[in-house]
Scaffold this active site. Structure first.
Site, PDB file in Angstrom:
ATOM      1  N   TYR A  11       0.822  -1.212   0.000  1.00  0.00           N
ATOM      2  CA  TYR A  11       0.000   0.000   0.000  1.00  0.00           C
ATOM      3  C   TYR A  11       0.867   1.278   0.000  1.00  0.00           C
ATOM      4  CZ  TYR A  11      -3.286   3.465   1.970  1.00  0.00           C
ATOM      5  OH  TYR A  11      -4.030   4.583   2.216  1.00  0.00           O
ATOM      6  N   ASN A  35       1.325  -9.825   0.816  1.00  0.00           N
ATOM      7  CA  ASN A  35       0.160  -8.959   1.053  1.00  0.00           C
ATOM      8  C   ASN A  35      -0.011  -7.944  -0.079  1.00  0.00           C
ATOM      9  OD1 ASN A  35      -2.065  -8.380   2.697  1.00  0.00           O
ATOM     10  ND2 ASN A  35      -1.040  -6.578   3.534  1.00  0.00           N
ATOM     11  N   SER A  36       0.317  -8.373  -1.298  1.00  0.00           N
ATOM     12  CA  SER A  36       0.169  -7.459  -2.440  1.00  0.00           C
ATOM     13  C   SER A  36       0.013  -8.292  -3.701  1.00  0.00           C
ATOM     14  CB  SER A  36       1.388  -6.543  -2.555  1.00  0.00           C
ATOM     15  OG  SER A  36       2.572  -7.299  -2.521  1.00  0.00           O
ATOM     16  N   SER A 124       5.797   3.612  13.344  1.00  0.00           N
ATOM     17  CA  SER A 124       4.360   3.861  13.536  1.00  0.00           C
ATOM     18  C   SER A 124       4.133   4.658  14.813  1.00  0.00           C
ATOM     19  CB  SER A 124       3.679   2.495  13.640  1.00  0.00           C
ATOM     20  OG  SER A 124       2.402   2.621  14.195  1.00  0.00           O
ATOM     21  N   TYR A 149       2.986  -6.630  17.088  1.00  0.00           N
ATOM     22  CA  TYR A 149       3.283  -5.787  15.924  1.00  0.00           C
ATOM     23  C   TYR A 149       3.994  -4.503  16.364  1.00  0.00           C
ATOM     24  CZ  TYR A 149       2.634  -2.177  12.446  1.00  0.00           C
ATOM     25  OH  TYR A 149       2.864  -1.118  11.588  1.00  0.00           O
ATOM     26  N   LYS A 153       8.000  -2.820  15.808  1.00  0.00           N
ATOM     27  CA  LYS A 153       8.356  -1.471  15.335  1.00  0.00           C
ATOM     28  C   LYS A 153       9.335  -0.815  16.312  1.00  0.00           C
ATOM     29  CE  LYS A 153       6.302  -1.689  11.583  1.00  0.00           C
ATOM     30  NZ  LYS A 153       7.079  -1.746  10.356  1.00  0.00           N
ATOM     31  N   ASN A 198      -9.156  -2.011   9.877  1.00  0.00           N
ATOM     32  CA  ASN A 198      -8.963  -0.561   9.930  1.00  0.00           C
ATOM     33  C   ASN A 198     -10.229   0.169   9.492  1.00  0.00           C
ATOM     34  OD1 ASN A 198      -5.800  -1.467   8.938  1.00  0.00           O
ATOM     35  ND2 ASN A 198      -6.124  -0.318  10.810  1.00  0.00           N
ATOM     36  N   SER A 215     -19.381  -1.084  12.482  1.00  0.00           N
ATOM     37  CA  SER A 215     -19.491  -1.041  13.943  1.00  0.00           C
ATOM     38  C   SER A 215     -18.558   0.041  14.438  1.00  0.00           C
ATOM     39  CB  SER A 215     -19.053  -2.379  14.554  1.00  0.00           C
ATOM     40  OG  SER A 215     -19.912  -3.401  14.117  1.00  0.00           O
ATOM     41  N   ARG A 295     -13.406  -1.247  21.524  1.00  0.00           N
ATOM     42  CA  ARG A 295     -12.522  -2.329  21.077  1.00  0.00           C
ATOM     43  C   ARG A 295     -11.368  -2.439  22.070  1.00  0.00           C
ATOM     44  NH1 ARG A 295      -9.981  -1.924  15.042  1.00  0.00           N
ATOM     45  NH2 ARG A 295      -8.723  -0.299  16.008  1.00  0.00           N
TER      46      ARG A 295
HETATM   47  P1  NAD Z   1       1.385  -3.644   3.083  1.00  0.00           P
HETATM   48  O1  NAD Z   1       1.102  -4.968   3.692  1.00  0.00           O
HETATM   49  O2  NAD Z   1       0.433  -3.142   2.059  1.00  0.00           O
HETATM   50  O3  NAD Z   1       2.834  -3.651   2.438  1.00  0.00           O
HETATM   51  C1  NAD Z   1       3.888  -4.432   2.923  1.00  0.00           C
HETATM   52  C2  NAD Z   1       4.481  -5.185   1.737  1.00  0.00           C
HETATM   53  O4  NAD Z   1       5.596  -5.954   2.192  1.00  0.00           O
HETATM   54  C3  NAD Z   1       3.499  -6.162   1.093  1.00  0.00           C
HETATM   55  O5  NAD Z   1       3.472  -5.923  -0.289  1.00  0.00           O
HETATM   56  C4  NAD Z   1       4.073  -7.554   1.421  1.00  0.00           C
HETATM   57  O6  NAD Z   1       3.825  -8.464   0.372  1.00  0.00           O
HETATM   58  C5  NAD Z   1       5.548  -7.250   1.607  1.00  0.00           C
HETATM   59  N1  NAD Z   1       6.264  -8.132   2.536  1.00  0.00           N
HETATM   60  C6  NAD Z   1       5.934  -8.437   3.816  1.00  0.00           C
HETATM   61  N2  NAD Z   1       6.859  -9.266   4.339  1.00  0.00           N
HETATM   62  C7  NAD Z   1       7.793  -9.483   3.388  1.00  0.00           C
HETATM   63  C8  NAD Z   1       8.993 -10.243   3.323  1.00  0.00           C
HETATM   64  N3  NAD Z   1       9.436 -10.961   4.348  1.00  0.00           N
HETATM   65  N4  NAD Z   1       9.706 -10.231   2.178  1.00  0.00           N
HETATM   66  C9  NAD Z   1       9.291  -9.506   1.115  1.00  0.00           C
HETATM   67  N5  NAD Z   1       8.168  -8.775   1.103  1.00  0.00           N
HETATM   68  C10 NAD Z   1       7.428  -8.753   2.234  1.00  0.00           C
HETATM   69  O7  NAD Z   1       1.549  -2.610   4.271  1.00  0.00           O
HETATM   70  P2  NAD Z   1       1.580  -1.017   4.246  1.00  0.00           P
HETATM   71  O8  NAD Z   1       0.315  -0.544   4.841  1.00  0.00           O
HETATM   72  O9  NAD Z   1       2.011  -0.528   2.926  1.00  0.00           O
HETATM   73  O10 NAD Z   1       2.707  -0.757   5.325  1.00  0.00           O
HETATM   74  C11 NAD Z   1       4.054  -0.574   4.943  1.00  0.00           C
HETATM   75  C12 NAD Z   1       4.889  -0.416   6.193  1.00  0.00           C
HETATM   76  O11 NAD Z   1       4.413   0.680   6.952  1.00  0.00           O
HETATM   77  C13 NAD Z   1       4.867  -1.609   7.134  1.00  0.00           C
HETATM   78  O12 NAD Z   1       6.145  -1.763   7.680  1.00  0.00           O
HETATM   79  C14 NAD Z   1       3.877  -1.203   8.189  1.00  0.00           C
HETATM   80  O13 NAD Z   1       4.132  -1.839   9.408  1.00  0.00           O
HETATM   81  C15 NAD Z   1       4.156   0.282   8.288  1.00  0.00           C
HETATM   82  N6  NAD Z   1       3.015   1.057   8.801  1.00  0.00           N
HETATM   83  C16 NAD Z   1       1.799   0.922   8.205  1.00  0.00           C
HETATM   84  C17 NAD Z   1       0.716   1.637   8.703  1.00  0.00           C
HETATM   85  C18 NAD Z   1      -0.655   1.463   8.101  1.00  0.00           C
HETATM   86  O14 NAD Z   1      -1.635   1.760   8.788  1.00  0.00           O
HETATM   87  N7  NAD Z   1      -0.793   0.996   6.865  1.00  0.00           N
HETATM   88  C19 NAD Z   1       0.902   2.508   9.780  1.00  0.00           C
HETATM   89  C20 NAD Z   1       2.172   2.636  10.339  1.00  0.00           C
HETATM   90  C21 NAD Z   1       3.224   1.896   9.831  1.00  0.00           C
HETATM   91  C1  WQD Z   2      -9.211   3.833  13.924  1.00  0.00           C
HETATM   92  C2  WQD Z   2     -10.399   4.135  14.814  1.00  0.00           C
HETATM   93  C3  WQD Z   2     -11.245   2.248  16.036  1.00  0.00           C
HETATM   94  C4  WQD Z   2     -12.658  -0.056  12.655  1.00  0.00           C
HETATM   95  C5  WQD Z   2      -4.100   0.676  13.779  1.00  0.00           C
HETATM   96  C6  WQD Z   2      -2.879   0.001  14.365  1.00  0.00           C
HETATM   97  C7  WQD Z   2      -1.733   0.951  14.455  1.00  0.00           C
HETATM   98  C8  WQD Z   2      -1.454   1.632  13.101  1.00  0.00           C
HETATM   99  C9  WQD Z   2      -2.703   2.158  12.478  1.00  0.00           C
HETATM  100  C10 WQD Z   2       0.339   0.502  11.950  1.00  0.00           C
HETATM  101  C11 WQD Z   2     -10.329   3.451  16.177  1.00  0.00           C
HETATM  102  C12 WQD Z   2     -12.267   2.758  15.066  1.00  0.00           C
HETATM  103  C13 WQD Z   2     -12.111   0.941  13.422  1.00  0.00           C
HETATM  104  C14 WQD Z   2     -14.060  -0.297  12.745  1.00  0.00           C
HETATM  105  C15 WQD Z   2     -14.228   1.484  14.346  1.00  0.00           C
HETATM  106  N1  WQD Z   2      -0.894   0.736  12.147  1.00  0.00           N
HETATM  107  N2  WQD Z   2     -12.878   1.695  14.249  1.00  0.00           N
HETATM  108  N3  WQD Z   2     -14.782   0.478  13.595  1.00  0.00           N
HETATM  109  O1  WQD Z   2      -6.613   1.745  15.873  1.00  0.00           O
HETATM  110  O2  WQD Z   2      -5.472   3.832  15.092  1.00  0.00           O
HETATM  111  O3  WQD Z   2      -4.438   1.713  14.628  1.00  0.00           O
HETATM  112  O4  WQD Z   2      -3.746   1.170  12.492  1.00  0.00           O
HETATM  113  O5  WQD Z   2       1.308   0.820  12.510  1.00  0.00           O
HETATM  114  O6  WQD Z   2      -0.627   0.246  14.890  1.00  0.00           O
HETATM  115  O7  WQD Z   2      -3.220  -0.458  15.657  1.00  0.00           O
HETATM  116  O8  WQD Z   2      -6.544   2.351  13.402  1.00  0.00           O
HETATM  117  O9  WQD Z   2      -8.124   2.115  11.544  1.00  0.00           O
HETATM  118  O10 WQD Z   2      -7.972   0.258  13.257  1.00  0.00           O
HETATM  119  O11 WQD Z   2      -9.012   2.432  13.902  1.00  0.00           O
HETATM  120  O12 WQD Z   2     -14.952   2.153  15.096  1.00  0.00           O
HETATM  121  O13 WQD Z   2     -14.602  -1.213  12.122  1.00  0.00           O
HETATM  122  O14 WQD Z   2     -11.584   3.612  14.197  1.00  0.00           O
HETATM  123  O15 WQD Z   2     -11.834   1.829  17.221  1.00  0.00           O
HETATM  124  O16 WQD Z   2     -10.858   4.325  17.121  1.00  0.00           O
HETATM  125  P1  WQD Z   2      -5.814   2.422  14.841  1.00  0.00           P
HETATM  126  P2  WQD Z   2      -7.909   1.707  12.967  1.00  0.00           P
END
Ligand code: NAD
Ligand code: WQD
Length: 339
Positions: A11, A35-36, A124, A149, A153, A198, A215, A295
């Site tokens: 993503y 995951n892609s 994160s 998770y 980080k 999410n 919800s 939650r």
């Molecule tokens: P995502 O799952 O869409 O992307 C991660 C990609 O990494 C995927 O395409 C997956 O196939 C690949 N991958 C995972 N493990 C692998 C491995 N061992 N070898 C090769 N490829 C691998 O996730 P995203 O939302 O794009 O997140 C990217 C990064 O940002 C992650 O490290 C995630 O923890 C961090 N992050 C995401 C969020 C969020 O809410 N999306 C928030 C904070 C931090």
């Molecule tokens: C946002 C708000 C829920 C779904 C998660 C990870 C965090 C980070 C970001 C990677 C909350 C509410 C959600 C639903 C709802 N990722 N909600 N109904 O909780 O901030 O964090 O994603 O690093 O580590 O924990 O994001 O999108 O899950 O929720 O009411 O069906 O929406 O309770 O208040 P969150 P979220």
């Protein structure tokens, strides 16, 4: 000058690859497609007119990783690859530690032995837990995250800081708040697997009729409307921050120890109800919802102070919540048209 982008078909990674290509960087992607999907590579090419080199393998395969470094002159890495499902990480802790930390360490071994600097890590806001004071700046004390998770980080950040100090390398730890949205072309976006956890993917699927009702997890919090508050950052803005962070690192001489830490958010908190209303207004659709119990493990409020990124990277979030939510709906329509 090639940048290794791990998880580059995911993503946030795919949006960042587009911004890197727009900025003239050569990109080498490693992604095991856990995951892609492969069509994202074609869509990156459609948007940019350039096809990045792509290796489909698991970063835990050290011997394959070494071959990538043999084949390309890698000048830096943006490491997106990780498992990211908070709930799943509690059920499969060993898999999460293995995937998120071994992949990181394998890349660092290559960086160490080949004398490469410039490493950007996807961290994160989860490393702050429920912070006592809002907005959250980079000096806010870290709390041990509740989820495995989140711990991966925090550990990743520590491993990288030790790496930078011991070998005099340049690293940037980017702490994302809540990334949302899709590419304006509607060719890239989030691909939620199964039932989304999410908020924004769930809202989108509810509007599309895939889910019956959203919800809302609790409306009795101490916030202005009782629902929890987060800082929703548009994914293209977030992607641009990576390019700015990389350029800054590359501007420092080799041999310097740089440990940059930036919060990447909008600086504005939005409640769950505000997200639902903004989605409805942006897309002229209804999102049926019900109020449910809180939650478990949820924090109440988290939003960033992103001034440091503004001052040092010249970066700011530019896109409104409504604009971001409009792109999500376009992406949903694109996905539906593919099925
Ligand atoms: P995502 O799952 O869409 O992307 C991660 C990609 O990494 C995927 O395409 C997956 O196939 C690949 N991958 C995972 N493990 C692998 C491995 N061992 N070898 C090769 N490829 C691998 O996730 P995203 O939302 O794009 O997140 C990217 C990064 O940002 C992650 O490290 C995630 O923890 C961090 N992050 C995401 C969020 C969020 O809410 N999306 C928030 C904070 C931090
Ligand atoms: C946002 C708000 C829920 C779904 C998660 C990870 C965090 C980070 C970001 C990677 C909350 C509410 C959600 C639903 C709802 N990722 N909600 N109904 O909780 O901030 O964090 O994603 O690093 O580590 O924990 O994001 O999108 O899950 O929720 O009411 O069906 O929406 O309770 O208040 P969150 P979220």
């Amino acid at each position: 000058m090639a940048i290794l982008v791990t998880g580059g078909l995911g993503y946030i990674g795919s949006h960042t690859v587009v911004e890197l290509l727009h900025n003239g960087f050569e990109v080498v992607i490693v992604d095991d497609l856990s995951n892609s999907e492969k069509f994202i590579l074609h869509n990156i090419e459609e948007i940019t007119g350039k096809r990045p080199v792509f290796y489909p393998f698991d970063l835990k395969r050290k011997e394959l990783l070494a071959q990538v470094f043999d084949a390309h002159k890698i000048d830096g890495c943006i490491n997106f690859a990780a498992f990211k499902a908070v709930g799943e990480s509690q059920e499969k802790p060993v898999d999460y530690y293995e995937n998120n930390l071994f992949s990181l360490i394998n890349i660092l071994q290559e960086f160490k032995s080949r004398n490469i600097s410039n490493f950007i890590f996807s961290s994160s806001c989860t490393v702050y837990g429920q912070a006592d004071v809002m907005p959250i700046d980079e000096n806010t004390p870290l709390k041990l995250p509740e989820s495995v998770y989140g711990k991966t980080k925090q550990m990743g950040e520590e491993i990288l800081a030790d790496f930078a100090k011991a070998y005099r390398r340049k690293i940037s730890l980017l702490r994302y708040f809540n990334p949302i949205g899709a590419h304006p072309s509607a060719l890239l976006g989030e691909l939620p697997v199964g039932i989304p956890n999410n908020l924004v993917p769930y809202v989108t699927q509810t509007a599309a009729g895939i889910r019956e009702k959203l919800s809302i997890w609790g409306n009795d919090y101490d916030t202005h409307d009782g629902t929890a508050v987060r800082d929703y950052i548009y994914v293209v803005d977030l992607a641009k921050a990576h390019v700015a962070a990389l350029k800054k690192l590359m501007g420092h001489p080799e041999g310097e120890t740089i440990i940059d830490i930036y919060n990447l958010g909008t600086g504005k908190g939005s409640s769950v109800l505000e997200v639902v209303e903004a989605f409805e207004a942006a897309n002229n659709v209804k999102v049926p919802y019900q109020i449910c119990n809180r939650r478990e493990g949820d924090i109440v409020v988290a939003y960033a102070n992103a001034d440091k990124a503004a001052q040092e990277l010249g970066w700011k979030s530019e896109t409104t919540l409504e604009e971001a939510l409009r792109t999500v709906w376009e992406w949903q329509k694109y996905l539906a048209s593919r099925n």
